[in-house]
Write a protein that holds these residues in place. Structure first.
Motif, PDB file in Angstrom:
ATOM      1  N   LEU A  49       7.875  -5.184 -69.787  1.00  0.00           N
ATOM      2  CA  LEU A  49       7.006  -4.856 -68.764  1.00  0.00           C
ATOM      3  C   LEU A  49       7.798  -5.208 -67.546  1.00  0.00           C
ATOM      4  CD1 LEU A  49       4.475  -4.221 -67.033  1.00  0.00           C
ATOM      5  CD2 LEU A  49       3.928  -6.239 -67.230  1.00  0.00           C
ATOM      6  N   LEU A  50       9.091  -6.029 -67.871  1.00  0.00           N
ATOM      7  CA  LEU A  50       9.647  -5.433 -66.560  1.00  0.00           C
ATOM      8  C   LEU A  50      10.582  -4.541 -65.431  1.00  0.00           C
ATOM      9  CD1 LEU A  50      11.644  -8.254 -64.825  1.00  0.00           C
ATOM     10  CD2 LEU A  50      12.771  -8.476 -66.975  1.00  0.00           C
ATOM     11  N   PRO A  51      11.416  -3.362 -66.870  1.00  0.00           N
ATOM     12  CA  PRO A  51      11.732  -2.880 -66.566  1.00  0.00           C
ATOM     13  C   PRO A  51      10.852  -1.754 -65.239  1.00  0.00           C
ATOM     14  CG  PRO A  51      12.122  -3.070 -69.090  1.00  0.00           C
ATOM     15  CD  PRO A  51      11.700  -4.313 -68.269  1.00  0.00           C
ATOM     16  N   THR A  52       9.583  -1.896 -66.126  1.00  0.00           N
ATOM     17  CA  THR A  52       8.040  -1.067 -65.392  1.00  0.00           C
ATOM     18  C   THR A  52       8.635  -1.576 -63.961  1.00  0.00           C
ATOM     19  OG1 THR A  52       8.009   0.027 -67.365  1.00  0.00           O
ATOM     20  CG2 THR A  52       5.696  -0.348 -65.073  1.00  0.00           C
ATOM     21  N   LEU A  53       8.468  -2.857 -63.967  1.00  0.00           N
ATOM     22  CA  LEU A  53       8.341  -3.839 -62.149  1.00  0.00           C
ATOM     23  C   LEU A  53      10.004  -3.817 -61.669  1.00  0.00           C
ATOM     24  CD1 LEU A  53       6.806  -7.134 -63.680  1.00  0.00           C
ATOM     25  CD2 LEU A  53       5.102  -5.304 -63.038  1.00  0.00           C
ATOM     26  N   GLN A  54      10.578  -3.170 -62.056  1.00  0.00           N
ATOM     27  CA  GLN A  54      11.741  -3.103 -61.469  1.00  0.00           C
ATOM     28  C   GLN A  54      11.629  -1.887 -60.672  1.00  0.00           C
ATOM     29  OE1 GLN A  54      14.523  -3.713 -64.467  1.00  0.00           O
ATOM     30  NE2 GLN A  54      14.560  -6.267 -64.137  1.00  0.00           N
ATOM     31  N   GLU A  55      11.597  -0.651 -61.467  1.00  0.00           N
ATOM     32  CA  GLU A  55      11.485   0.740 -61.153  1.00  0.00           C
ATOM     33  C   GLU A  55      10.601   0.702 -60.123  1.00  0.00           C
ATOM     34  OE1 GLU A  55      11.667   4.769 -60.988  1.00  0.00           O
ATOM     35  OE2 GLU A  55      13.093   3.036 -62.601  1.00  0.00           O
ATOM     36  N   TYR A  56       9.133  -0.369 -60.652  1.00  0.00           N
ATOM     37  CA  TYR A  56       8.131   0.220 -59.206  1.00  0.00           C
ATOM     38  C   TYR A  56       9.013  -0.574 -58.086  1.00  0.00           C
ATOM     39  CZ  TYR A  56       3.925  -1.723 -56.083  1.00  0.00           C
ATOM     40  OH  TYR A  56       3.135  -1.132 -55.141  1.00  0.00           O
ATOM     41  N   ALA A  57       9.671  -1.818 -57.932  1.00  0.00           N
ATOM     42  CA  ALA A  57      10.381  -2.292 -56.747  1.00  0.00           C
ATOM     43  C   ALA A  57      10.835  -1.734 -56.393  1.00  0.00           C
ATOM     44  CB  ALA A  57      10.983  -3.482 -56.967  1.00  0.00           C
ATOM     45  N   TYR A  58      11.726  -1.000 -57.170  1.00  0.00           N
ATOM     46  CA  TYR A  58      12.615   0.001 -56.065  1.00  0.00           C
ATOM     47  C   TYR A  58      12.525   1.676 -55.645  1.00  0.00           C
ATOM     48  CZ  TYR A  58      16.398   3.905 -56.440  1.00  0.00           C
ATOM     49  OH  TYR A  58      17.246   5.416 -55.888  1.00  0.00           O
ATOM     50  N   LEU A  59      10.603   2.123 -55.891  1.00  0.00           N
ATOM     51  CA  LEU A  59      10.109   2.874 -55.533  1.00  0.00           C
ATOM     52  C   LEU A  59       9.381   2.606 -54.328  1.00  0.00           C
ATOM     53  CD1 LEU A  59       8.447   4.094 -59.043  1.00  0.00           C
ATOM     54  CD2 LEU A  59      10.225   5.236 -57.816  1.00  0.00           C
ATOM     55  N   VAL A  60       9.350   1.677 -53.819  1.00  0.00           N
ATOM     56  CA  VAL A  60       8.633   0.632 -53.123  1.00  0.00           C
ATOM     57  C   VAL A  60      10.083   0.155 -51.970  1.00  0.00           C
ATOM     58  CG1 VAL A  60       6.102   0.522 -53.782  1.00  0.00           C
ATOM     59  CG2 VAL A  60       7.419  -1.126 -53.886  1.00  0.00           C
TER      60      VAL A  60
END
Length: 96
Positions: A49-60
């Protein structure tokens, strides 16, 4: 009196019907053996899940890639540290 308008985003999440998922438990014949074999499933999911959270953080637009990962050994953060991490004013962070 002028009210200050907060710049917030509203998120809504789908609430799936978990009935079918709960029905799968009837296929587990030995719950203790299942737990012994698959007890670390959540830690594996967190790793994925960590890469997904990093991607989300980048998007917002939250700059977390330059931050150290959470290890669980950290001290309890102060209100100021929490406010800095969340990019908000310290007065919005609750005090003990």
């Amino acid at each position: 009196m002028d009210k200050q308008r907060r710049n917030t985003k509203k998120y809504s999440f789908r609430q799936p019907d978990l009935k079918e998922l709960r029905n799968l438990t009837s296929y587990v014949l030995d719950p203790l053996e299942f737990k012994a074999r698959h007890g670390k499933l959540l830690s594996n999911l967190a790793t994925q899940l960590l890469p997904t959270l990093q991607e989300y953080a980048y998007l917002v637009g939250i700059p977390i890639l330059d931050q150290l990962s959470f290890s669980g050994l950290e001290s309890i953060p102060t209100s100021q540290e929490i406010a800095n991490m969340l990019h908000m004013d310290e007065s919005l962070v609750g005090h003990e």
